[in-house]
Design a protein around this motif. Structure first.
Motif, PDB file in Angstrom:
ATOM      1  N   ILE B 343       0.803  -1.206   0.000  1.00 36.03           N
ATOM      2  CA  ILE B 343       0.000   0.000   0.000  1.00 36.03           C
ATOM      3  C   ILE B 343       0.844   1.267   0.000  1.00 36.03           C
ATOM      4  O   ILE B 343       0.481   2.259  -0.628  1.00 36.03           O
ATOM      5  N   ASN B 344       1.989   1.214   0.652  1.00 39.63           N
ATOM      6  CA  ASN B 344       2.848   2.399   0.674  1.00 39.63           C
ATOM      7  C   ASN B 344       3.337   2.753  -0.726  1.00 39.63           C
ATOM      8  O   ASN B 344       3.413   3.913  -1.087  1.00 39.63           O
ATOM      9  N   LEU B 345       3.637   1.711  -1.482  1.00 39.61           N
ATOM     10  CA  LEU B 345       4.122   1.954  -2.838  1.00 39.61           C
ATOM     11  C   LEU B 345       2.998   2.463  -3.722  1.00 39.61           C
ATOM     12  O   LEU B 345       3.194   3.325  -4.564  1.00 39.61           O
ATOM     13  N   TYR B 347       0.571   4.240  -2.788  1.00 37.42           N
ATOM     14  CA  TYR B 347       0.388   5.654  -2.452  1.00 37.42           C
ATOM     15  C   TYR B 347       1.403   6.509  -3.196  1.00 37.42           C
ATOM     16  O   TYR B 347       1.064   7.525  -3.806  1.00 37.42           O
ATOM     17  N   LEU B 348       2.633   6.066  -3.154  1.00 39.90           N
ATOM     18  CA  LEU B 348       3.675   6.833  -3.828  1.00 39.90           C
ATOM     19  C   LEU B 348       3.445   6.859  -5.332  1.00 39.90           C
ATOM     20  O   LEU B 348       3.726   7.863  -5.990  1.00 39.90           O
ATOM     21  N   LYS B 351       1.006   9.424  -6.006  1.00 41.55           N
ATOM     22  CA  LYS B 351       1.614  10.737  -5.853  1.00 41.55           C
ATOM     23  C   LYS B 351       2.457  11.066  -7.087  1.00 41.55           C
ATOM     24  O   LYS B 351       2.405  12.187  -7.599  1.00 41.55           O
ATOM     25  N   ILE B 382      -5.162   7.158   0.888  1.00 41.16           N
ATOM     26  CA  ILE B 382      -5.157   6.754  -0.513  1.00 41.16           C
ATOM     27  C   ILE B 382      -6.270   7.475  -1.267  1.00 41.16           C
ATOM     28  O   ILE B 382      -6.082   8.005  -2.359  1.00 41.16           O
ATOM     29  N   GLU B 385      -5.410  11.119  -1.923  1.00 41.80           N
ATOM     30  CA  GLU B 385      -4.401  11.299  -2.964  1.00 41.80           C
ATOM     31  C   GLU B 385      -5.020  11.044  -4.333  1.00 41.80           C
ATOM     32  O   GLU B 385      -4.680  11.709  -5.309  1.00 41.80           O
TER      33      GLU B 385
END
Lengths: 157, 1122
Positions: B343-345, B347-348, B351, B382, B385
């Protein structure tokens, strides 16, 4: 980086480092709000959070939450790794660190943080160098401590 | 037993010998922590800490407390503070501990100081001496501690005291000291950039330090410096690229590896710096393509840290001058991010997409299914963004769907900041893309009811202005207004108690102004609905005022209702309400007066408001005579405030004029009866309207709603719909979507999603998307603080603009032209500035060839370094000396075309005569000094020296002439720069020469230059002017004399100013004119002029605080002297 907070799952603050000057009231307010927000998040959610005009990057290690506030143009992932590096440093220093180590030796945890981050920027990213600096200072501390406690013992007897 | 001792000690501190407790003391914190954890309630904790703090207070004030005990107390105090209790009584002791303790105590003392005290804390002054002492200590640890504390908290005013010591540390043999010193300087740079200006050279040394840690630390400074002025550091690009290459090649010690990635922090820092350097600069970008490619290639491992680097890399690739190959690779990378199950990726990835769609909208199309999934994601971050991403790709076709999604999100959101942020975006999209009246009004209704009183004031103001000003077509305007009236009546008939005040205000204003358009509605009904609001408790008194002024506008014949209302309110406790009720009463009884005060349907700009408040002049002069302090404009007051406080941390609110402009809408029938400046009408209202949304990016999209209201036909040439390509999913994407979220009812779900996709991503197809490689034509300029004149040239204004943009990279031709005047060569040193006559002999001969060769080297020097390294060379013209007016003939051919002043005689004596001429080059003022030999003999060793404190000499040439032939004239060039505006500056100088060997004569001369010599026209379009205007903070307003002797007073006046001051008249609309200029190639100054009666109201803005005043002064003079 604007500030770093360490707090427990119960919401108890364990460490706070502010790299921007804020008044105490504001600090308390921010801490309270952030602890609440972060604790309310579910484990599967992502480690980033938009909060006010800042980005919050947090990660949980065992019972402790490490939480950093960065600006919008900063890189979230690298901040996550800054947290991880700090945990690694603590781990190496204390030898498999746990929350209690940080509670009882919080000043040591601060010393390590100050060697790693200075003024909100990564100062030294080599693990070896950070620990070397800390050990040197600690060594001096022990030297200074020994003669004194001897004296004190004399004073006691 | 130990417990007993412990307790007794706490209770009776000082009674015992302090040493008795020492052995136990280290355990005190442990006990404190333990006992706190055993407590069950917050109340108990408070009591315990209170006790603890009391005991500590007594202990610290006891003279018997040893340093060691103090250290232990300090640790406990830190702990109490962390728990949120006030231990401020220990602060002073923390400083004392740092001062007096041994190394061990010092360490704790410094730590406590850095935790307890803020930068501005007054106690910090007491620390300065300790820091000074420790900085000079030979003990490494002590020096380290001092540097650490300096880099964290240090009073700004005391920086000069420690600066030399910290600077010295840059050459300390130990790398840890050097590293900390660099970071301390970085901190100083952040809080007081002026103070470290002189050590920029040392930063370069740190950059090339043999220790990678020190080098990495110096990058923090460089990132900051380059962010502020990328042009000054282009010459370092090569070094940064080399460093990055070395890092990638594993040349650093293994210690710097992090999860077997070499120095990731360093890599990221370098990538950031490179992207700043390569932005909008093709030649610099070309230097880094290779290393970026390598970076992308190397980061293969599947670990967070490599993704962090990749992300930065992708950003860099999309920021610098584009290269197809790299873009393709970067786009693939983004794909990996977006499709990642982590999930962090993800999000990035979102972005990165948000960042990238500004350049290439097609990329969003590729990932539409993922985007739609993210839109329904359970994670708030998420979702938000994703909305941000959608906002960037909104166009006239998908606006309804996207706005709906945003509103949905807002309804479920309770975070204030998010609401304010998103609601602003919704209203912006609504204004720009609204498909029709009803949708627009409905959406704005949602905005007002959701955003409520959190809304920034400019949202309702912009909306009302839009309604009020209308467009050319009255019919369309009235339709919109009518729709608004109808919609509000419906709203008011429902439950109104929950409506936010701001919405009520908007509604009452619109009803007051336009209810008469609606023929079918009973006036009484409107009055009844509004009166009803007055009775509600939840309605604030400000809103009541709005409602009442609306009621004042409606009546016409409904006297009974009004009388009743006025009577009821005349006993109100609120004086403003009472006054309004009185006015209402009078107006309703006298329809003539009503018509006169509140004329219906009068055009907006016809209303005369004396914004200069000249009717108060008498009052002001009386007050001044009576000893009142003179008025200070806001910017001046702000400055003084800044000076009072060491460090200004809070952002200032918009300066006064903007807030004024935002109320100008209400100013006709201003509910609060404030007399508000209507200095803004016509053109300037458009500006201030933009001011409202200044936080948002308006570019890249066509305006459907503007000053002229809804413009359906005029600008509806939106890109063709590319529906087929959007609706037909590329199979790969679909698969990917299924993989990430397998669901049972896949087919129907997918259908829904595809439908959603086709509605979200219309207008993003190949045909309509922005082509990246054709960037110069496609994306409209992004909001920038600094004007980039070359953009204005591309947008079709005069050719001249390219001349003024010598800073932009691809104007090599310009540089070429100027190169010969800024003759700088690294080889010769600054001493050439003064008298080193011998160096010039050779140059005199090969001069032409020399300059040509130098040009390339020069450019990098001119734009790269701060230092002025000058090699004087001479032009000797073998012309006979003549009248000074003929001296212009001596101008070198390439300078002849430049605008120049008359030649003025400076001074003369029997042998030499000096005259000067000013040439206005875009980036400098060229001061030419003609040295004429009036004798029949040769004059030797002529040297000119010119001094002027306020000006900077960028280069000089010809100031030393070995040998001046009889009756000949030599020309000496000075290129002068003015950094800080001064109304007038004077220069002095001397010429020394030898008529006979060994006998030196000197001839002094002096002269003055005015700011006007340093002002250059700033060519930009009206739009750019508008944007720039908003970004500038310092403003000055003044009434000037209007020249009425010729036809159009405004034009005449502006032309007169233009002639006198080299201004650029951007546009003249009606009674207003906008004019722009800049201080050489530096700070711009924008002038907004409006004719008001017999005066010209001039409003100046500039990023430079002193510039407006200066220009104003010269404008006044120019007009007075005609």
């Amino acid at each position: 980086m604007q500030f770093m907070l360490l707090f427990s799952r119960q919401g108890k603050l364990r460490l706070q480092k502010w790299y921007v000057p804020l008044c105490d009231k504001e600090k308390k307010k921010i801490t309270r709000e952030l602890v609440q927000t972060v604790l309310a998040r579910k484990p599967k959610m992502c480690s980033f959070l938009e909060w006010r005009d800042l980005k919050i990057v947090y990660k949980r290690y065992a019972s402790l939450y490490f939480c950093c506030a960065i600006e919008d143009q900063d890189n979230e992932l690298i901040t996550l790794e800054i947290i991880h590096r700090y945990v690694e440093l603590l781990d190496k220093y204390f030898g498999s660190v746990c929350e209690l180590d940080i509670i009882f030796n919080f000043e040591k945890a601060y010393f390590i943080l100050d060697e790693f981050l200075l003024g909100g920027e990564a100062q030294e990213t080599s693990k070896k160098n950070v620990l070397k600096a800390i050990e040197q200072a600690d060594l001096l501390q022990e030297e200074a401590e020994t003669p004194r406690s001897v004296l004190e013992e004399i004073g006691l007897t | 037993m130990s417990d007993v001792v412990e307790k007794t000690l706490t209770a009776l501190p000082g009674l015992f010998d302090s040493q008795t407790g020492a052995a136990k003391i280290t355990n005190r914190l442990r006990q404190l922590v333990k006992s706190i954890t055993e407590l069950t309630s917050k109340h108990e904790e408070e009591n315990l800490i209170k006790q603890e703090l009391c005991a500590m207070k007594e202990q610290v004030s006891s003279p018997n407390t040893s340093m060691k005990q103090m250290r232990e107390i300090m640790v406990r105090a830190m702990y109490c503070e962390m728990l949120g209790y006030d231990a401020s009584f220990t602060y002073i002791h923390a400083i004392k501990l740092a001062q007096q303790g041994g190394v061990l105590e010092k360490r704790v003392g410094y730590l406590a100081v850095s935790l307890f005290l803020n930068e501005g804390h007054e106690l910090l002054l007491l620390l300065v001496n300790t820091v000074l002492k420790d900085l000079q200590s030979t003990n490494l640890i002590e020096a380290c501690m001092a540097l650490t504390v300096v880099a964290q908290v240090f009073p700004k005013d005391m920086i000069p005291a420690v600066l030399p010591l910290v600077e010295d540390k840059l050459s300390h043999p130990k790398e840890i000291i050097r590293r900390k010193a660099v970071l301390a300087l970085y901190k100083f740079y952040l809080i007081a950039p002026n103070q470290v200006q002189h050590i920029h050279g040392k930063f370069r040394k740190a950059l090339s330090d043999r220790d990678p840690g020190v080098m990495a630390s110096s990058l923090h400074i460089y990132l900051q410096l380059i962010r502020e002025s990328p042009d000054s550091y282009k010459d370092l690009t090569g070094s940064f690229v080399t460093i990055l290459k070395q890092v990638l090649g594993g040349k650093l010690p293994v210690d710097f590896n992090y999860h077997s990635v070499p120095a990731p922090w360093l890599q990221i820092q370098l990538l950031r710096i490179l992207s700043l350097l390569g932005k909008e600069d093709q030649s610099t970008s070309e230097l880094m393509y290779e290393v970026l490619d390598e970076s992308l290639r190397r980061a293969e491992m599947n670990h967070n840290i490599t993704y962090a680097i990749l992300y930065e890399c992708v950003k860099a690739v999309y920021t610098i001058h584009p290269k197809v190959e790299l873009l393709e690779k970067a786009a693939r990378c983004i794909g990996n991010f977006v499709l990642s199950p982590k999930i962090n990726l993800k999000y990035l990835g979102l972005k990165a997409l948000t960042y990238v769609v500004q350049h290439d909208a097609k990329l969003a199309l590729q990932h539409q299914m993922t985007i739609i999934e993210c839109l329904d994601h359970s994670d708030f971050t998420i979702k938000r963004e994703t909305l941000e991403l959608l906002f960037r790709i909104t166009n006239a076709q998908n606006v309804t769907v996207i706005v709906e999604k945003m509103l949905d999100f807002l309804r479920g959101c309770n975070d204030e900041h998010t609401i304010i942020h998103l609601v602003g975006k919704v209203s912006e999209l609504a204004e720009k893309f609204a498909p029709d009246n009803s949708w627009f009004i409905q959406t704005m209704n949602c905005v007002f009811s959701i955003g409520g009183d959190l809304l920034q004031q400019d949202v309702p103001n912009n909306f009302l202005r839009l309604l009020a000003e209308g467009s050319e077509s009255k019919e369309e305007d009235d339709q919109l207004r009518l729709y608004a009236v109808e919609s509000y009546l419906t709203v008011l008939k429902g439950h109104t108690s929950h409506l936010p005040q701001c919405f009520l205000q908007v509604m009452s204003w619109v009803l007051g102004e336009y209810a008469h358009l609606q023929g079918s509605v009973d006036r009484r009904e409107v009055i009844r609905l509004l009166t009803q609001l007055l009775d509600q408790r939840s309605v604030s008194s400000e809103t009541r005022v709005w409602i009442l002024s609306a009621l004042t506008k409606i009546p016409e014949g409904q006297t009974d209702l009004i009388l009743h209302l006025a009577e009821r309110l005349s006993s109100s406790q609120d004086t403003v309400l009472r006054q309004q009720a009185q006015e209402l009463l009078h107006l309703s009884q006298d329809s003539q007066l009503h018509e006169w005060v509140l004329p219906r349907g009068a055009p907006w700009d016809a209303i005369e408001v004396d914004s200069s408040l000249s009717f108060l002049d008498g009052f002001v002069s009386e007050a001044l005579a009576a000893g009142a302090a003179p008025y200070k404009p806001p910017h001046q007051r702000q400055e003084e405030l800044c000076e009072d406080r060491a460090l200004n941390l809070e952002p200032y609110s918009f300066s006064l004029p903007v807030s004024l402009s935002s109320c100008s809408i209400t100013d006709r029938q201003s509910p609060t009866l404030l007399s508000v400046s209507s200095g803004l009408s016509g053109n300037s209202t458009e500006l201030s309207q933009k001011a409202g949304s200044s936080t948002l990016i308006l570019e890249g999209v066509k305006r459907v709603w503007g000053k002229d209201g809804y413009l359906p036909q005029k600008e509806a040439t939106a890109p063709l719909v590319d529906e087929p390509s959007a609706a037909v999913q590329p199979p790969v994407q679909q698969e990917a979507a299924e993989r990430t979220e397998p669901r049972p009812e896949l087919s129907t779900r997918n259908q829904d999603k595809q439908q959603l996709a086709s509605s979200l991503f219309v207008g993003l197809g190949v045909g309509s998307s922005v082509s990246l490689l054709g960037r110069s034509e496609a994306p409209p300029p992004r909001f920038r603080k600094k004007p980039r004149p070359h953009e204005s040239s591309s947008s079709g204004t005069s050719e001249k603009s390219s001349g003024s943009s010598c800073r932009s990279s691809h104007h090599t031709t310009d540089i070429f032209l100027y190169g010969s005047f800024l003759e700088e060569e690294p080889a010769t040193s600054k001493s050439a500035f003064d008298h080193t006559p011998k160096s010039t002999t050779a140059n005199g001969l090969s001069q032409n060839k020399d300059t040509k060769e130098d040009k390339h080297a020069n450019t990098s020097q001119i734009f790269g370094g701060d230092m002025v390294i000058v090699r004087p060379s001479t032009i000797q013209d073998k012309h006979p000396p003549s009248e000074s007016s003929d001296l212009t003939a001596l101008l070198p051919a390439d300078l002849k075309d430049l605008p120049h002043s008359d030649v003025i005689s400076l001074t003369s004596d029997p042998s030499l005569s000096l005259s000067s001429c000013r040439l206005f080059r875009d980036e400098a003022l060229l001061l030419l000094i003609f040295i004429s030999n009036c004798t029949e003999t040769v004059i030797k060793d002529v040297a000119v020296q010119l001094t002027c404190e306020e000006l900077k000499t960028a280069s000089l040439r010809g100031n030393i002439v070995d040998c001046l032939e009889a009756r000949s004239t030599s020309v000496c060039h000075y290129a002068l720069l003015m950094d800080d505006p001064h109304t007038n500056v004077s220069f002095t100088g001397t010429v020394s020469y030898q008529t006979q060997p060994g006998h030196t004569n000197t001839l002094p001369f002096s002269g003055t230059l005015s700011t006007a010599d340093f002002i250059r026209p700033l060519v930009l379009t009206t739009e750019e002017y508008g944007k720039l205007w908003l970004s500038l903070s310092h403003d000055v307003k003044q009434n000037l004399k209007l020249l009425t002797d010729a036809g159009d007073p405004l034009r005449t006046t502006l032309n007169a100013l233009k002639d006198a001051l080299q201004l650029h008249v951007v546009d003249i609309i009606g009674s207003e004119g906008i004019v722009a200029c800049r201080l050489l190639s530096g700070a711009p100054c924008l002038l907004h002029c409006r004719v008001s009666g017999a005066a010209l109201v001039m409003w100046l803005r500039s990023p430079h605080p002193a510039l407006p005043d200066c220009i104003l002064y010269h404008c006044q003079r120019a007009l007075a002297h005609r």
